[in-house]
Motif scaffolding. Structure first.
Motif, PDB file in Angstrom:
ATOM      1  N   ASP A 112       0.834  -1.200   0.000  1.00 31.98           N
ATOM      2  CA  ASP A 112       0.000   0.000   0.000  1.00 31.98           C
ATOM      3  C   ASP A 112       0.868   1.249   0.000  1.00 31.98           C
ATOM      4  O   ASP A 112       1.863   1.322   0.727  1.00 31.98           O
ATOM      5  CB  ASP A 112      -0.910   0.028   1.236  1.00 31.98           C
ATOM      6  N   VAL A 113       0.490   2.218  -0.808  1.00 36.40           N
ATOM      7  CA  VAL A 113       1.162   3.511  -0.852  1.00 36.40           C
ATOM      8  C   VAL A 113       0.152   4.568  -0.422  1.00 36.40           C
ATOM      9  O   VAL A 113      -0.981   4.578  -0.922  1.00 36.40           O
ATOM     10  CB  VAL A 113       1.698   3.813  -2.266  1.00 36.40           C
ATOM     11  N   VAL A 114       0.558   5.428   0.505  1.00 37.76           N
ATOM     12  CA  VAL A 114      -0.325   6.504   0.949  1.00 37.76           C
ATOM     13  C   VAL A 114       0.143   7.815   0.334  1.00 37.76           C
ATOM     14  O   VAL A 114       1.311   8.192   0.458  1.00 37.76           O
ATOM     15  CB  VAL A 114      -0.367   6.603   2.485  1.00 37.76           C
ATOM     16  N   MET A 115      -0.756   8.482  -0.339  1.00 37.37           N
ATOM     17  CA  MET A 115      -0.469   9.785  -0.937  1.00 37.37           C
ATOM     18  C   MET A 115      -0.978  10.862   0.012  1.00 37.37           C
ATOM     19  O   MET A 115      -2.185  10.915   0.298  1.00 37.37           O
ATOM     20  CB  MET A 115      -1.154   9.877  -2.305  1.00 37.37           C
ATOM     21  N   ARG A 116      -0.066  11.689   0.468  1.00 39.73           N
ATOM     22  CA  ARG A 116      -0.406  12.635   1.530  1.00 39.73           C
ATOM     23  C   ARG A 116      -0.702  14.049   1.032  1.00 39.73           C
ATOM     24  O   ARG A 116      -1.210  14.860   1.795  1.00 39.73           O
ATOM     25  CB  ARG A 116       0.741  12.686   2.554  1.00 39.73           C
ATOM     26  N   ASN A 117      -0.390  14.358  -0.183  1.00 39.23           N
ATOM     27  CA  ASN A 117      -0.611  15.710  -0.690  1.00 39.23           C
ATOM     28  C   ASN A 117      -2.050  15.846  -1.186  1.00 39.23           C
ATOM     29  O   ASN A 117      -2.324  15.961  -2.385  1.00 39.23           O
ATOM     30  CB  ASN A 117       0.381  16.013  -1.824  1.00 39.23           C
ATOM     31  N   THR A 118      -2.974  15.829  -0.216  1.00 38.01           N
ATOM     32  CA  THR A 118      -4.401  15.821  -0.561  1.00 38.01           C
ATOM     33  C   THR A 118      -5.149  17.020   0.015  1.00 38.01           C
ATOM     34  O   THR A 118      -6.381  16.985   0.111  1.00 38.01           O
ATOM     35  CB  THR A 118      -5.043  14.518  -0.052  1.00 38.01           C
ATOM     36  N   LYS A 119      -4.401  18.061   0.409  1.00 35.82           N
ATOM     37  CA  LYS A 119      -4.990  19.288   0.966  1.00 35.82           C
ATOM     38  C   LYS A 119      -5.881  18.940   2.160  1.00 35.82           C
ATOM     39  O   LYS A 119      -5.446  18.272   3.080  1.00 35.82           O
ATOM     40  CB  LYS A 119      -5.724  20.066  -0.119  1.00 35.82           C
ATOM     41  N   SER A 179      -9.151   7.408   2.114  1.00 40.01           N
ATOM     42  CA  SER A 179      -9.602   6.554   3.219  1.00 40.01           C
ATOM     43  C   SER A 179      -8.683   6.579   4.436  1.00 40.01           C
ATOM     44  O   SER A 179      -8.917   5.858   5.405  1.00 40.01           O
ATOM     45  CB  SER A 179      -9.712   5.106   2.719  1.00 40.01           C
ATOM     46  N   VAL A 180      -7.652   7.420   4.402  1.00 37.83           N
ATOM     47  CA  VAL A 180      -6.681   7.464   5.504  1.00 37.83           C
ATOM     48  C   VAL A 180      -6.691   8.865   6.100  1.00 37.83           C
ATOM     49  O   VAL A 180      -6.548   9.855   5.378  1.00 37.83           O
ATOM     50  CB  VAL A 180      -5.261   7.111   5.009  1.00 37.83           C
ATOM     51  N   SER A 181      -6.881   8.925   7.405  1.00 36.38           N
ATOM     52  CA  SER A 181      -6.906  10.239   8.052  1.00 36.38           C
ATOM     53  C   SER A 181      -5.556  10.932   7.904  1.00 36.38           C
ATOM     54  O   SER A 181      -4.530  10.291   7.670  1.00 36.38           O
ATOM     55  CB  SER A 181      -7.258  10.092   9.536  1.00 36.38           C
ATOM     56  N   GLN A 182      -5.568  12.228   8.026  1.00 30.24           N
ATOM     57  CA  GLN A 182      -4.336  13.007   7.860  1.00 30.24           C
ATOM     58  C   GLN A 182      -3.249  12.555   8.836  1.00 30.24           C
ATOM     59  O   GLN A 182      -2.063  12.705   8.574  1.00 30.24           O
ATOM     60  CB  GLN A 182      -4.631  14.495   8.076  1.00 30.24           C
ATOM     61  N   GLN A 183      -3.649  11.974   9.989  1.00 30.25           N
ATOM     62  CA  GLN A 183      -2.672  11.503  10.970  1.00 30.25           C
ATOM     63  C   GLN A 183      -2.331  10.030  10.786  1.00 30.25           C
ATOM     64  O   GLN A 183      -1.569   9.461  11.551  1.00 30.25           O
ATOM     65  CB  GLN A 183      -3.211  11.718  12.400  1.00 30.25           C
ATOM     66  N   GLY A 184      -2.911   9.373   9.764  1.00 33.04           N
ATOM     67  CA  GLY A 184      -2.683   7.944   9.588  1.00 33.04           C
ATOM     68  C   GLY A 184      -1.274   7.626   9.178  1.00 33.04           C
ATOM     69  O   GLY A 184      -0.562   8.433   8.590  1.00 33.04           O
ATOM     70  N   SER A 185      -0.830   6.416   9.512  1.00 30.17           N
ATOM     71  CA  SER A 185       0.496   5.955   9.119  1.00 30.17           C
ATOM     72  C   SER A 185       0.391   5.144   7.842  1.00 30.17           C
ATOM     73  O   SER A 185      -0.684   4.711   7.462  1.00 30.17           O
ATOM     74  CB  SER A 185       1.129   5.123  10.243  1.00 30.17           C
ATOM     75  N   ALA A 186       1.517   4.892   7.181  1.00 31.95           N
ATOM     76  CA  ALA A 186       1.492   4.122   5.946  1.00 31.95           C
ATOM     77  C   ALA A 186       2.808   3.443   5.716  1.00 31.95           C
ATOM     78  O   ALA A 186       3.837   3.798   6.295  1.00 31.95           O
ATOM     79  CB  ALA A 186       1.196   5.069   4.780  1.00 31.95           C
ATOM     80  N   ALA A 187       2.770   2.450   4.850  1.00 30.32           N
ATOM     81  CA  ALA A 187       4.003   1.742   4.532  1.00 30.32           C
ATOM     82  C   ALA A 187       4.943   2.615   3.704  1.00 30.32           C
ATOM     83  O   ALA A 187       6.146   2.494   3.790  1.00 30.32           O
ATOM     84  CB  ALA A 187       3.656   0.463   3.745  1.00 30.32           C
ATOM     85  N   ALA A 188       4.374   3.460   2.903  1.00 27.92           N
ATOM     86  CA  ALA A 188       5.195   4.365   2.074  1.00 27.92           C
ATOM     87  C   ALA A 188       4.430   5.647   1.909  1.00 27.92           C
ATOM     88  O   ALA A 188       3.217   5.686   2.045  1.00 27.92           O
ATOM     89  CB  ALA A 188       5.495   3.726   0.726  1.00 27.92           C
ATOM     90  N   GLY A 189       5.140   6.720   1.632  1.00 24.77           N
ATOM     91  CA  GLY A 189       4.460   8.005   1.497  1.00 24.77           C
ATOM     92  C   GLY A 189       4.699   8.602   0.141  1.00 24.77           C
ATOM     93  O   GLY A 189       5.666   8.292  -0.532  1.00 24.77           O
ATOM     94  N   ARG A 190       3.779   9.469  -0.220  1.00 20.46           N
ATOM     95  CA  ARG A 190       3.926  10.111  -1.511  1.00 20.46           C
ATOM     96  C   ARG A 190       3.329  11.494  -1.438  1.00 20.46           C
ATOM     97  O   ARG A 190       2.245  11.684  -0.926  1.00 20.46           O
ATOM     98  CB  ARG A 190       3.199   9.292  -2.580  1.00 20.46           C
TER      99      ARG A 190
END
Length: 204
Positions: free
Chosen positions: A120-127, A193-204
């Motif tokens: 899973d990759v979490v993309m964090r630049n979602t405003k 589906s991931v809160s702004q404070q959520g953790s992830a295996a990888a970030g983007r």
């Protein structure tokens, strides 16, 4: 009898025959006359041949009716009959795959292919929206890595700037979503589906 007398007799005979014929025709017409007090008879027009109601699938906007092969195409409703559906009534492809409602061939030549990538990759630049979780497994069960990398997605975290506007215009995720895969603008929660404070295996 002179020739003149013969001509007179022939002309007279012809005139008598013509008069009798006309009299007979008039009598026949009078006999066929309908009395004025006879009620009119209305003859209903012959019904037009009934056409079969068009199938809902035949009205699919994506079919090119001018294509010579149109009549040979399998209709979407027939192909998708019995498929599990999502909240929008569209085919839920992942549910269909995991419930074995469908069993797509992995390769055209039948050769084995690598196992799906479970990452899973979490993309964090979602405003202000929740972060996006991109599940590689759900995608690599269908697609080869080369379908997405290096284009349209760079194989580097943060290497591709993705905007919703681009997706709506058929770029990046929109190459499949909003066309075959689920409709994004009605299913924000399926990606975000991931809160702004959520953790992830990888970030983007």
């Amino acid at each position: 009898m002179t020739a003149s007398s013969k001509r007179i007799r022939l002309a007279t005979s012809a005139a008598v025959v013509w008069i009798l014929a006309m009299h007979g025709a008039e009598a026949a017409l009078k006999a066929a006359e309908i009395p004025p007090d006879t009620p009119a008879v209305h003859v209903a027009p012959a019904p037009a041949p009934s056409a079969a109601p068009p199938r809902a699938d035949d009205r699919d906007e994506f079919y090119d009716r001018d294509n010579p092969g149109f009549s040979r195409l399998q209709r979407a409703g027939e192909a998708l009959d019995g498929m599990p559906r999502d909240a929008d009534g569209k085919p839920d492809w992942m549910s269909a795959l995991r419930s074995q409602s469908i069993a797509p061939r992995q390769r055209i030549d039948g050769a084995p292919r690598p196992a799906p990538l479970d990452l899973d990759v979490v993309m964090r630049n979602t405003k202000q929206m929740p972060n996006v979780r991109f599940p590689h497994r759900a995608h690599t069960e269908w697609l080869d890595c080369g379908n997405c990398h290096p284009a349209p997605f760079a194989e580097k975290a943060g290497g591709t700037a993705i905007r919703m506007e681009d997706i709506f215009r058929g770029r990046f995720c929109g190459m499949c979503h909003d066309r075959v895969a689920f409709v994004t603008h009605r299913n924000c929660y399926r990606c975000h589906s991931v809160s702004q404070q959520g953790s992830a295996a990888a970030g983007r």
